[in-house]
Design a protein around this motif. Sequence first.
Motif, PDB file in Angstrom:
ATOM      1  N   ARG A 269      63.289  -1.721 109.268  1.00 33.08           N
ATOM      2  CA  ARG A 269      63.170  -2.003 107.930  1.00 33.08           C
ATOM      3  C   ARG A 269      61.967  -0.827 107.276  1.00 33.08           C
ATOM      4  O   ARG A 269      62.179  -1.190 105.585  1.00 33.08           O
ATOM      5  N   SER A 270      61.540   0.063 108.468  1.00 30.62           N
ATOM      6  CA  SER A 270      60.867   0.747 107.650  1.00 30.62           C
ATOM      7  C   SER A 270      61.083   2.485 107.396  1.00 30.62           C
ATOM      8  O   SER A 270      60.481   3.235 107.250  1.00 30.62           O
ATOM      9  N   GLY A 271      62.759   2.569 108.523  1.00 29.79           N
ATOM     10  CA  GLY A 271      63.103   3.306 107.857  1.00 29.79           C
ATOM     11  C   GLY A 271      63.993   4.209 108.930  1.00 29.79           C
ATOM     12  O   GLY A 271      65.309   4.615 108.018  1.00 29.79           O
ATOM     13  N   ALA A 272      64.436   3.417 109.842  1.00 31.29           N
ATOM     14  CA  ALA A 272      65.554   3.526 110.574  1.00 31.29           C
ATOM     15  C   ALA A 272      67.123   2.555 110.570  1.00 31.29           C
ATOM     16  O   ALA A 272      67.689   3.990 110.724  1.00 31.29           O
ATOM     17  N   ALA A 273      67.401   2.202 109.435  1.00 33.98           N
ATOM     18  CA  ALA A 273      68.049   1.304 108.964  1.00 33.98           C
ATOM     19  C   ALA A 273      68.858   3.046 108.264  1.00 33.98           C
ATOM     20  O   ALA A 273      70.362   2.761 108.788  1.00 33.98           O
TER      21      ALA A 273
ATOM     22  N   THR B  89      51.047   6.429 116.438  1.00 34.48           N
ATOM     23  CA  THR B  89      51.441   7.157 116.931  1.00 34.48           C
ATOM     24  C   THR B  89      53.250   7.883 116.573  1.00 34.48           C
ATOM     25  O   THR B  89      53.921   7.916 116.223  1.00 34.48           O
ATOM     26  N   VAL B  90      53.870   6.678 117.121  1.00 37.90           N
ATOM     27  CA  VAL B  90      55.021   5.697 116.702  1.00 37.90           C
ATOM     28  C   VAL B  90      55.183   6.245 115.573  1.00 37.90           C
ATOM     29  O   VAL B  90      56.548   6.788 115.281  1.00 37.90           O
ATOM     30  N   LYS B  91      55.074   5.236 114.327  1.00 41.46           N
ATOM     31  CA  LYS B  91      55.824   5.919 113.124  1.00 41.46           C
ATOM     32  C   LYS B  91      55.337   7.306 112.520  1.00 41.46           C
ATOM     33  O   LYS B  91      56.423   7.228 111.498  1.00 41.46           O
ATOM     34  N   ALA B  92      54.069   7.868 112.610  1.00 41.07           N
ATOM     35  CA  ALA B  92      54.041   8.967 112.828  1.00 41.07           C
ATOM     36  C   ALA B  92      55.266   9.448 112.987  1.00 41.07           C
ATOM     37  O   ALA B  92      55.604  10.629 112.316  1.00 41.07           O
ATOM     38  N   ALA B  93      55.643   9.325 114.343  1.00 41.95           N
ATOM     39  CA  ALA B  93      56.352  10.586 114.663  1.00 41.95           C
ATOM     40  C   ALA B  93      58.211  10.409 114.362  1.00 41.95           C
ATOM     41  O   ALA B  93      58.275  11.249 114.409  1.00 41.95           O
ATOM     42  N   TYR B  94      57.958   9.712 113.770  1.00 41.55           N
ATOM     43  CA  TYR B  94      59.595   9.101 113.607  1.00 41.55           C
ATOM     44  C   TYR B  94      59.306   9.357 111.811  1.00 41.55           C
ATOM     45  O   TYR B  94      60.405   8.698 111.436  1.00 41.55           O
TER      46      TYR B  94
END
Length: 218
Positions: free
Chosen positions: A136-140, A193-198
């Motif tokens: 829901r924050s971008g991966a879709a 870290t994960v949110k920023a990486a993706y």
Amino acid sequence: MRWLLLIILLTGCSALPLSSPGPQVDRVPTGTLDAAAARTSLAALPVAVPGRMDGYVRDCSDGKACVFGQPWFDTDGDGCDQRSQVLARDLTEVERKPGRCGVQSGNLDDPYTGTRISGTSKIQIDHVVPLAEMWRSGAAAWAPEQRLAAANDLRNLVAVSGKVNQSKSDKTPDEWMPPNAGYACSYGRIYVTVKAAYGLSVVAAERSALESALTTCG
């Protein structure tokens, strides 16, 4: 000590805390941002309304296609699936299955609860940023290959108590934080870290909770 014994008697729990909730637990996967970099990266994350969950499928049973691909896929091709790699990384006194990379026993100093767990039956691997939250924050909008890589990124995987992992479910930091307050800094650093990486987005309450977590960093 008296209060600790009283809690154990009331709850029936035999596991002893590794420490009181106060002391900071600094155990994070390789590649996790330090506190200063995490604060900077958090400030740069886009704030957006969460996307819809249309099309999200986590369960691969009954012939369904998982939107994040095969669970625990061996993304680095070393012959050992990601779940086994995390168990071997996070547990101590690890014993492998004969002739295989799978872990059959070991001890976990669970960062989420501050308790020690022996064996693997009560241990699960948590996606610190839940897969549903990634969706829901971008991966879709990602290609399947990118979702597969993100779901198996070792920076986002931590071995924890299965019971606590189930209570967390798909919650974000504004909805859930590890019961062991001493892990707040580390948890926030991994999450950012994960949110920023993706390049994933956050909501305002989520960012505020992460800012609070990072203020606990020593």
